[in-house]
Scaffold this motif. Sequence first.
Motif, PDB file in Angstrom:
ATOM      1  N   SER A   1      45.536  37.558  30.856  1.00 21.03           N
ATOM      2  CA  SER A   1      45.312  37.753  32.290  1.00 21.03           C
ATOM      3  C   SER A   1      43.982  38.457  32.542  1.00 21.03           C
ATOM      4  CB  SER A   1      46.463  38.538  32.917  1.00 21.03           C
ATOM      5  OG  SER A   1      46.549  39.853  32.415  1.00 21.03           O
ATOM      6  N   LYS A   2      43.627  39.419  31.700  1.00 22.46           N
ATOM      7  CA  LYS A   2      42.320  40.074  31.824  1.00 22.46           C
ATOM      8  C   LYS A   2      41.192  39.064  31.650  1.00 22.46           C
ATOM      9  CE  LYS A   2      43.556  44.718  30.149  1.00 22.46           C
ATOM     10  NZ  LYS A   2      43.428  45.646  28.992  1.00 22.46           N
ATOM     11  N   GLN A   3      41.347  38.201  30.627  1.00 23.70           N
ATOM     12  CA  GLN A   3      40.345  37.163  30.405  1.00 23.70           C
ATOM     13  C   GLN A   3      40.241  36.259  31.626  1.00 23.70           C
ATOM     14  OE1 GLN A   3      38.475  36.494  27.270  1.00 23.70           O
ATOM     15  NE2 GLN A   3      39.033  38.640  27.099  1.00 23.70           N
ATOM     16  N   ALA A   4      41.392  35.835  32.151  1.00 24.27           N
ATOM     17  CA  ALA A   4      41.402  34.910  33.283  1.00 24.27           C
ATOM     18  C   ALA A   4      40.773  35.521  34.518  1.00 24.27           C
ATOM     19  CB  ALA A   4      42.838  34.480  33.584  1.00 24.27           C
ATOM     20  N   LEU A   5      41.024  36.794  34.742  1.00 20.26           N
ATOM     21  CA  LEU A   5      40.481  37.446  35.935  1.00 20.26           C
ATOM     22  C   LEU A   5      38.957  37.516  35.900  1.00 20.26           C
ATOM     23  CD1 LEU A   5      43.146  40.263  36.396  1.00 20.26           C
ATOM     24  CD2 LEU A   5      42.697  38.348  37.946  1.00 20.26           C
ATOM     25  N   HIS A   6      38.385  37.491  34.692  1.00 19.21           N
ATOM     26  CA  HIS A   6      36.919  37.409  34.575  1.00 19.21           C
ATOM     27  C   HIS A   6      36.417  35.990  34.812  1.00 19.21           C
ATOM     28  CE1 HIS A   6      36.057  41.483  33.334  1.00 19.21           C
ATOM     29  NE2 HIS A   6      36.960  41.438  32.371  1.00 19.21           N
ATOM     30  N   LEU A   7      37.295  35.017  34.575  1.00 20.19           N
ATOM     31  CA  LEU A   7      36.887  33.617  34.609  1.00 20.19           C
ATOM     32  C   LEU A   7      37.004  32.971  35.993  1.00 20.19           C
ATOM     33  CD1 LEU A   7      38.678  32.528  31.303  1.00 20.19           C
ATOM     34  CD2 LEU A   7      36.200  32.720  31.607  1.00 20.19           C
ATOM     35  N   ILE A   8      37.962  33.405  36.796  1.00 23.04           N
ATOM     36  CA  ILE A   8      38.246  32.667  38.028  1.00 23.04           C
ATOM     37  C   ILE A   8      37.324  33.033  39.184  1.00 23.04           C
ATOM     38  CG2 ILE A   8      40.657  32.380  37.365  1.00 23.04           C
ATOM     39  CD1 ILE A   8      41.414  34.499  39.427  1.00 23.04           C
ATOM     40  N   ASP A   9      36.497  34.037  38.993  1.00 24.27           N
ATOM     41  CA  ASP A   9      35.491  34.409  39.997  1.00 24.27           C
ATOM     42  C   ASP A   9      36.139  34.719  41.347  1.00 24.27           C
ATOM     43  OD1 ASP A   9      32.963  34.945  40.969  1.00 24.27           O
ATOM     44  OD2 ASP A   9      32.577  32.871  41.573  1.00 24.27           O
ATOM     45  N   LYS A  10      37.060  35.653  41.309  1.00 22.04           N
ATOM     46  CA  LYS A  10      37.732  36.089  42.539  1.00 22.04           C
ATOM     47  C   LYS A  10      38.039  37.567  42.414  1.00 22.04           C
ATOM     48  CE  LYS A  10      41.249  34.808  45.860  1.00 22.04           C
ATOM     49  NZ  LYS A  10      42.199  33.780  46.295  1.00 22.04           N
ATOM     50  N   PRO A  11      37.955  38.336  43.503  1.00 28.77           N
ATOM     51  CA  PRO A  11      38.285  39.774  43.423  1.00 28.77           C
ATOM     52  C   PRO A  11      39.685  39.991  42.861  1.00 28.77           C
ATOM     53  CG  PRO A  11      37.275  39.253  45.537  1.00 28.77           C
ATOM     54  CD  PRO A  11      37.523  37.945  44.862  1.00 28.77           C
TER      55      PRO A  11
ATOM     56  N   MET B   1      56.798  33.558  30.820  1.00 31.05           N
ATOM     57  CA  MET B   1      55.803  33.436  31.874  1.00 31.05           C
ATOM     58  C   MET B   1      55.729  34.750  32.646  1.00 31.05           C
ATOM     59  SD  MET B   1      56.699  29.550  33.180  1.00 31.05           S
ATOM     60  CE  MET B   1      55.680  29.666  34.661  1.00 31.05           C
ATOM     61  N   ALA B   2      54.596  34.979  33.280  1.00 37.00           N
ATOM     62  CA  ALA B   2      54.430  36.184  34.094  1.00 37.00           C
ATOM     63  C   ALA B   2      53.681  35.842  35.370  1.00 37.00           C
ATOM     64  CB  ALA B   2      53.688  37.266  33.322  1.00 37.00           C
ATOM     65  N   ALA B   3      54.135  36.428  36.467  1.00 33.24           N
ATOM     66  CA  ALA B   3      53.436  36.339  37.744  1.00 33.24           C
ATOM     67  C   ALA B   3      52.597  37.600  37.899  1.00 33.24           C
ATOM     68  CB  ALA B   3      54.451  36.227  38.883  1.00 33.24           C
ATOM     69  N   ILE B   4      51.286  37.415  38.061  1.00 35.70           N
ATOM     70  CA  ILE B   4      50.372  38.553  38.064  1.00 35.70           C
ATOM     71  C   ILE B   4      49.565  38.545  39.365  1.00 35.70           C
ATOM     72  CG2 ILE B   4      48.467  39.670  36.849  1.00 35.70           C
ATOM     73  CD1 ILE B   4      49.538  38.194  34.312  1.00 35.70           C
ATOM     74  N   LYS B   5      49.847  39.497  40.224  1.00 35.85           N
ATOM     75  CA  LYS B   5      49.197  39.585  41.522  1.00 35.85           C
ATOM     76  C   LYS B   5      48.365  40.859  41.593  1.00 35.85           C
ATOM     77  CE  LYS B   5      50.133  39.088  46.463  1.00 35.85           C
ATOM     78  NZ  LYS B   5      51.174  38.863  47.487  1.00 35.85           N
ATOM     79  N   GLY B   6      47.114  40.706  41.968  1.00 34.61           N
ATOM     80  CA  GLY B   6      46.221  41.866  42.018  1.00 34.61           C
ATOM     81  C   GLY B   6      46.027  42.515  40.669  1.00 34.61           C
ATOM     82  N   GLY B   7      46.137  41.731  39.604  1.00 36.88           N
ATOM     83  CA  GLY B   7      45.950  42.236  38.251  1.00 36.88           C
ATOM     84  C   GLY B   7      47.169  42.910  37.657  1.00 36.88           C
ATOM     85  N   LYS B   8      48.288  42.949  38.387  1.00 37.61           N
ATOM     86  CA  LYS B   8      49.498  43.609  37.906  1.00 37.61           C
ATOM     87  C   LYS B   8      50.668  42.629  37.841  1.00 37.61           C
ATOM     88  CE  LYS B   8      48.219  48.168  39.695  1.00 37.61           C
ATOM     89  NZ  LYS B   8      48.616  49.296  40.581  1.00 37.61           N
ATOM     90  N   CYS B   9      51.491  42.803  36.829  1.00 42.10           N
ATOM     91  CA  CYS B   9      52.663  41.955  36.679  1.00 42.10           C
ATOM     92  C   CYS B   9      53.688  42.290  37.761  1.00 42.10           C
ATOM     93  CB  CYS B   9      53.283  42.137  35.296  1.00 42.10           C
ATOM     94  SG  CYS B   9      54.779  41.156  35.045  1.00 42.10           S
ATOM     95  N   VAL B  10      54.128  41.259  38.497  1.00 43.39           N
ATOM     96  CA  VAL B  10      55.150  41.468  39.523  1.00 43.39           C
ATOM     97  C   VAL B  10      56.458  40.774  39.154  1.00 43.39           C
ATOM     98  CG1 VAL B  10      53.495  41.823  41.382  1.00 43.39           C
ATOM     99  CG2 VAL B  10      54.311  39.503  40.899  1.00 43.39           C
ATOM    100  N   ASP B  11      56.426  39.922  38.132  1.00 46.54           N
ATOM    101  CA  ASP B  11      57.658  39.290  37.653  1.00 46.54           C
ATOM    102  C   ASP B  11      57.385  38.631  36.312  1.00 46.54           C
ATOM    103  OD1 ASP B  11      60.309  38.570  37.626  1.00 46.54           O
ATOM    104  OD2 ASP B  11      60.240  37.460  39.516  1.00 46.54           O
ATOM    105  N   THR B  12      58.431  38.491  35.521  1.00 43.82           N
ATOM    106  CA  THR B  12      58.302  37.828  34.225  1.00 43.82           C
ATOM    107  C   THR B  12      59.631  37.175  33.875  1.00 43.82           C
ATOM    108  OG1 THR B  12      57.498  38.076  31.950  1.00 43.82           O
ATOM    109  CG2 THR B  12      58.954  39.805  32.779  1.00 43.82           C
ATOM    110  N   SER B  13      59.583  36.160  33.013  1.00 46.73           N
ATOM    111  CA  SER B  13      60.761  35.322  32.797  1.00 46.73           C
ATOM    112  C   SER B  13      61.766  35.913  31.818  1.00 46.73           C
ATOM    113  CB  SER B  13      60.329  33.927  32.318  1.00 46.73           C
ATOM    114  OG  SER B  13      59.578  34.001  31.118  1.00 46.73           O
TER     115      SER B  13
END
Length: 408
Positions: free
Chosen positions: A191-201, A218-230
Amino acid sequence: MKVLVINSGSSSIKYVLFEMQDSKVLTKGIVERIGEASAEVTHSVFLKGEEVKEKYEREVANHVEGLEFVVHLLTDSKKGIIHDKGEIVAVGHRVVHGGEHYNHAVVVNDEVKARIEELIPLAPLHNPANLQGIEVAEKIFPEAIQVAVFDTAFHQTMPAASYRYPLPNELYEKEKIRAYGMHGTSHEYVSKQALHLIDKPVDDSAIITIHLGNGCSMAAIKGGKCVDTSMGLSPLAGLMMGTRTGDIDPSIPFYLGSKLNMSFAEIDQMLNKESGLKGIAGSNDMRDVLDKRSAGDKEAMLAIDMYVQRIKKYIGAYIAEMGGLDAIVFTAGIGENSDEVRRLVCEDMAFLGIDLDEKKNRERKAVNRSIHAVNSKVQVWVVPTNEELEIASQSRALLGQVTQKSVH
């Protein structure tokens, strides 16, 4: 600055030595069959970008002897990477379960070890071995700081609505029965890698990470934080996996016990070791199942349909939960290497803004890469996971904090 990462199993020790100045792997390996008549040791050294691998067979009576032999390989005068074990300033340990106590990596002390031991009932196959690895490393590397990095830590940002089960309150309050999630170190890294890649705050981002190996989550990550996981209280929940059921009707174990007279142990064995892809298609290896599917095997076809359907179900749920989606990230053995599984997951998802580029998807590269079409509203990425580097990075960060405190 050299950091050694250890993943200690009941009869094995996996290790990776990093030079943290450039995050370079110096050496890695595994000691297997500890305690048996003949242990197997695979040791790789990276010289000028190339991997030189050697194998050894020898008696390794316990984890102390195993780690001592690793030190011997690291410091060997002819092929060793370091001159003295004192060059290793930190040892990072993978620990499966940290419960509600830890939402980040910690420097190991007596209290931390007691907590890990206390949580053994929630991870009986892993926490005992993880704790043993820590105690052995403390003896072998007395000058290095020992760091525990928990698989459950990244998921501790979930709100109560995500982690609580609709059971009587006392079962949570007294027994701490709740969803903890697993594979957190992998989800955090990708997720850290992806947040650098998607070019969004980061604060305005919504991504789904999909870890597909023999175990899947799987994990749902909103604002850089996990909000749910399977995954839940255990790694059995969530997606269909290599040998695990994932989500099923909770009454099934009762039915198996009353109708078929199966014991708790037999039911546990079946749900964890004999189900999933193996239970439906006869193999827990996705490559075998895909080959059988291509040959027209009906059970393999059904297994793949079930596997993909459950991933799609979680994608839909997480989009609704987060109120949108910026990117999907595939990782781990199947997620990184099976273009067919990725294709099937993203198939017929254009109505959600997910549109795959078939040519990009078929490429085989062990690097971060986008596989979405130019006009796709949701980005789709393949990010190779690197849990060992994440553990090493968190260990280095803690080392810096410890150093600062000692100065002040």
